[in-house]
Design a protein around this motif. Structure first.
Motif, PDB file in Angstrom:
ATOM      1  N   ASP A  10       0.312  -1.322   0.229  1.00  0.00           N
ATOM      2  CA  ASP A  10      -0.202  -0.293   0.015  1.00  0.00           C
ATOM      3  C   ASP A  10       0.761   1.506  -0.056  1.00  0.00           C
ATOM      4  N   ASN A  11       1.633   0.967   1.026  1.00  0.00           N
ATOM      5  CA  ASN A  11       2.915   2.545   0.519  1.00  0.00           C
ATOM      6  C   ASN A  11       3.873   2.024  -0.186  1.00  0.00           C
ATOM      7  N   LYS A  29       3.112   3.661  -5.010  1.00  0.00           N
ATOM      8  CA  LYS A  29       3.262   4.489  -4.610  1.00  0.00           C
ATOM      9  C   LYS A  29       4.840   4.730  -3.759  1.00  0.00           C
ATOM     10  N   SER A  30       4.911   5.611  -3.622  1.00  0.00           N
ATOM     11  CA  SER A  30       6.151   5.083  -2.571  1.00  0.00           C
ATOM     12  C   SER A  30       6.018   6.193  -1.096  1.00  0.00           C
ATOM     13  N   TYR A  31       5.795   5.666  -0.118  1.00  0.00           N
ATOM     14  CA  TYR A  31       5.133   6.108   1.277  1.00  0.00           C
ATOM     15  C   TYR A  31       5.698   5.724   1.999  1.00  0.00           C
ATOM     16  N   PRO A  32       6.692   4.954   2.072  1.00  0.00           N
ATOM     17  CA  PRO A  32       7.234   3.795   3.149  1.00  0.00           C
ATOM     18  C   PRO A  32       7.718   4.668   4.609  1.00  0.00           C
ATOM     19  N   PHE A  67       4.453  10.308  -4.283  1.00  0.00           N
ATOM     20  CA  PHE A  67       5.859   9.877  -3.491  1.00  0.00           C
ATOM     21  C   PHE A  67       6.370  10.941  -2.681  1.00  0.00           C
ATOM     22  N   ASN A  68       6.187  10.533  -1.452  1.00  0.00           N
ATOM     23  CA  ASN A  68       6.178  12.001  -0.664  1.00  0.00           C
ATOM     24  C   ASN A  68       7.813  12.527  -0.689  1.00  0.00           C
ATOM     25  N   SER A  69       8.113  13.177  -0.034  1.00  0.00           N
ATOM     26  CA  SER A  69       8.875  14.384   0.637  1.00  0.00           C
ATOM     27  C   SER A  69      10.571  13.320   0.968  1.00  0.00           C
TER      28      SER A  69
END
Length: 124
Positions: A10-11, A29-32, A67-69
């Motif tokens: 999911d992340n 998606k990339s926000y591990p 993707f997150n920062s």
């Protein structure tokens, strides 16, 4: 070199680092939870691969829909490892959602920063 294959969650994106095929892909998606911990083995693999073990042709596909920062820094590290490495023929593709302006803006930011990689935008 051993391949790395991680399934999409999911992340976190699916990751394929296939030495014999010269194929590298991040998809999803990339926000591990711990971005640094997730990406360190990938970056180490890439530094080894592009440190003199690259196949005659390498294809890199970046298919991140979000993707997150923290991932932003990891993407810079990934593209640095590729740009600073040794390779023969290289194809880098940035896939983006044609209906989402942010995806194209992300492509433009990275392609400007890593102009030597000739990153190609691929709408999907």
């Amino acid at each position: 070199m051993e391949n790395i294959e991680l399934k999409k969650t999911d992340n976190a994106p699916a990751v394929i680092l296939n030495y014999a095929k010269g194929f590298i892909e991040l998809d999803g998606k990339s926000y591990p939870e711990d971005t640094f911990e997730f990406y360190v083995p990938i970056i180490v693999w890439l530094e080894t691969y592009f440190g003199g073990k690259a196949q005659p042709k390498t294809v890199v596909n970046i298919k991140l829909t979000y993707f997150n920062s923290a991932t932003t820094q990891s993407l810079f590290d990934i593209l640095d490892a590729i740009q600073d490495g040794e390779y023969h023929e290289l194809e880098v593709n940035w896939f983006y959602d044609a209906d989402n302006e942010n995806g194209l803006e992300d492509f433009e930011d990275y392609s400007d920063e890593f102009a030597d990689l000739n990153i190609k935008a691929v709408a999907r």
